[in-house]
Design a protein around this motif. Sequence first.
Motif, PDB file in Angstrom:
ATOM      1  N   ALA A   1      19.881  22.082  52.644  1.00  0.00           N
ATOM      2  CA  ALA A   1      20.976  22.971  53.038  1.00  0.00           C
ATOM      3  C   ALA A   1      21.962  23.133  51.882  1.00  0.00           C
ATOM      4  O   ALA A   1      22.259  22.176  51.164  1.00  0.00           O
ATOM      5  N   PHE A   2      22.489  24.339  51.746  1.00  0.00           N
ATOM      6  CA  PHE A   2      23.310  24.707  50.595  1.00  0.00           C
ATOM      7  C   PHE A   2      24.578  25.413  51.062  1.00  0.00           C
ATOM      8  O   PHE A   2      24.559  26.185  52.028  1.00  0.00           O
ATOM      9  N   ASP A   3      25.708  25.144  50.361  1.00  0.00           N
ATOM     10  CA  ASP A   3      26.975  25.801  50.690  1.00  0.00           C
ATOM     11  C   ASP A   3      27.903  25.718  49.492  1.00  0.00           C
ATOM     12  O   ASP A   3      27.842  24.747  48.716  1.00  0.00           O
ATOM     13  N   ILE A   4      28.760  26.725  49.330  1.00  0.00           N
ATOM     14  CA  ILE A   4      29.752  26.700  48.255  1.00  0.00           C
ATOM     15  C   ILE A   4      31.146  26.885  48.814  1.00  0.00           C
ATOM     16  O   ILE A   4      31.343  27.385  49.922  1.00  0.00           O
ATOM     17  N   GLU A   5      32.138  26.468  48.004  1.00  0.00           N
ATOM     18  CA  GLU A   5      33.550  26.767  48.243  1.00  0.00           C
ATOM     19  C   GLU A   5      34.060  27.550  47.041  1.00  0.00           C
ATOM     20  O   GLU A   5      33.540  27.396  45.922  1.00  0.00           O
ATOM     21  N   THR A   6      35.085  28.366  47.257  1.00  0.00           N
ATOM     22  CA  THR A   6      35.594  29.219  46.187  1.00  0.00           C
ATOM     23  C   THR A   6      37.119  29.291  46.224  1.00  0.00           C
ATOM     24  O   THR A   6      37.751  28.811  47.171  1.00  0.00           O
ATOM     25  N   THR A   7      37.674  29.931  45.198  1.00  0.00           N
ATOM     26  CA  THR A   7      39.130  30.138  45.162  1.00  0.00           C
ATOM     27  C   THR A   7      39.547  31.382  45.925  1.00  0.00           C
ATOM     28  O   THR A   7      40.747  31.661  46.032  1.00  0.00           O
ATOM     29  N   GLY A   8      38.608  32.155  46.431  1.00  0.00           N
ATOM     30  CA  GLY A   8      38.908  33.380  47.162  1.00  0.00           C
ATOM     31  C   GLY A   8      37.679  34.250  47.248  1.00  0.00           C
ATOM     32  O   GLY A   8      36.547  33.759  47.110  1.00  0.00           O
ATOM     33  N   PHE A   9      37.866  35.552  47.452  1.00  0.00           N
ATOM     34  CA  PHE A   9      36.745  36.456  47.687  1.00  0.00           C
ATOM     35  C   PHE A   9      36.600  37.538  46.623  1.00  0.00           C
ATOM     36  O   PHE A   9      35.631  38.278  46.639  1.00  0.00           O
ATOM     37  N   GLU A  10      37.557  37.644  45.713  1.00  0.00           N
ATOM     38  CA  GLU A  10      37.485  38.702  44.708  1.00  0.00           C
ATOM     39  C   GLU A  10      36.493  38.335  43.604  1.00  0.00           C
ATOM     40  O   GLU A  10      36.101  37.182  43.449  1.00  0.00           O
ATOM     41  N   VAL A  11      36.097  39.347  42.844  1.00  0.00           N
ATOM     42  CA  VAL A  11      35.096  39.153  41.799  1.00  0.00           C
ATOM     43  C   VAL A  11      35.560  38.153  40.743  1.00  0.00           C
ATOM     44  O   VAL A  11      34.750  37.468  40.131  1.00  0.00           O
ATOM     45  N   ARG A  12      36.863  38.042  40.549  1.00  0.00           N
ATOM     46  CA  ARG A  12      37.389  37.127  39.540  1.00  0.00           C
ATOM     47  C   ARG A  12      37.571  35.707  40.064  1.00  0.00           C
ATOM     48  O   ARG A  12      37.846  34.784  39.292  1.00  0.00           O
ATOM     49  N   ASP A  13      37.442  35.523  41.378  1.00  0.00           N
ATOM     50  CA  ASP A  13      37.559  34.177  41.940  1.00  0.00           C
ATOM     51  C   ASP A  13      36.357  33.331  41.542  1.00  0.00           C
ATOM     52  O   ASP A  13      35.305  33.849  41.165  1.00  0.00           O
ATOM     53  N   GLU A  14      36.528  32.015  41.623  1.00  0.00           N
ATOM     54  CA  GLU A  14      35.541  31.092  41.084  1.00  0.00           C
ATOM     55  C   GLU A  14      34.941  30.182  42.154  1.00  0.00           C
ATOM     56  O   GLU A  14      35.542  29.940  43.203  1.00  0.00           O
ATOM     57  N   VAL A  15      33.762  29.680  41.833  1.00  0.00           N
ATOM     58  CA  VAL A  15      33.147  28.636  42.642  1.00  0.00           C
ATOM     59  C   VAL A  15      33.864  27.321  42.342  1.00  0.00           C
ATOM     60  O   VAL A  15      34.021  26.937  41.181  1.00  0.00           O
ATOM     61  N   THR A  16      34.319  26.640  43.376  1.00  0.00           N
ATOM     62  CA  THR A  16      35.002  25.357  43.179  1.00  0.00           C
ATOM     63  C   THR A  16      34.118  24.171  43.549  1.00  0.00           C
ATOM     64  O   THR A  16      34.229  23.104  42.945  1.00  0.00           O
ATOM     65  N   VAL A  17      33.248  24.357  44.532  1.00  0.00           N
ATOM     66  CA  VAL A  17      32.379  23.277  44.996  1.00  0.00           C
ATOM     67  C   VAL A  17      31.023  23.864  45.363  1.00  0.00           C
ATOM     68  O   VAL A  17      30.947  24.952  45.944  1.00  0.00           O
ATOM     69  N   ALA A  18      29.967  23.163  45.023  1.00  0.00           N
ATOM     70  CA  ALA A  18      28.622  23.495  45.480  1.00  0.00           C
ATOM     71  C   ALA A  18      27.987  22.227  46.023  1.00  0.00           C
ATOM     72  O   ALA A  18      27.992  21.192  45.339  1.00  0.00           O
TER      73      ALA A  18
END
Length: 221
Positions: free
Chosen positions: A7-24
């Motif tokens: 199972a796979f999931d990510i967290e991010t700083t938001g939803f815009e194209v410039r936002d980043e992956v913070t956790v995988a």
Amino acid sequence: MTLELVAFDIETTGFEVRDEVTVAGFAVPMGVRVFVQTGGRAAPDVEAAVRDRVEAHVQVSTHDSERVLLEAVGGFAAERLVGNDVLLVAFNGELWRSGFDLPFLRTRLSRSDVEWPFREMPYADLLPVVTNRFNTVGEDGDERSDLAGVYETLCEGQYGDLDPFAGSEEAVTAYEEGRFADVVVHNVADVLRTRELGTLAERYCSKSDFKLKSLTPTRHE
């Protein structure tokens, strides 16, 4: 042949194209592997703090930037996933806006010029499997379609209580405030819930219900 469900999931700083992956995070049968980027901030003893709160075995690595995190995920995939009998699953991770994880990850990988990590393995989105093949109407009469709601309705398990957040949007604020352990525990709860739903679907649904697809890109090294 039985595929090992991951199972796979990510967290991010938001939803815009410039936002980043913070956790995988990846949930495998023996535990959970989590990658977290700190944006250059100090994050001492994150793994120890997470292990104090989670019964499952969790391995956490911290990375100074998104690019380093993405490269580490690629290394993990190459060593642990690619070429093995693995079925990668996510919950509602397929389509942008109606889903999230894979479109967001593709965008961030392309902007960082990091290779796509998931090759030579099948993938299935669990949302249509679970909502089409199980009754997900809760006690209030409303049909559940979110991970937490579907999990609570079908599994009534321990991982709902593990999650420190009422909603995924709280992970953005926690990350901004440097509460990395909280964000990681939230991710761990999500991948464990996803894995449990996947295992449930494997027990009661046919292989054709999963609608497996390949994640191998058209061009790759």
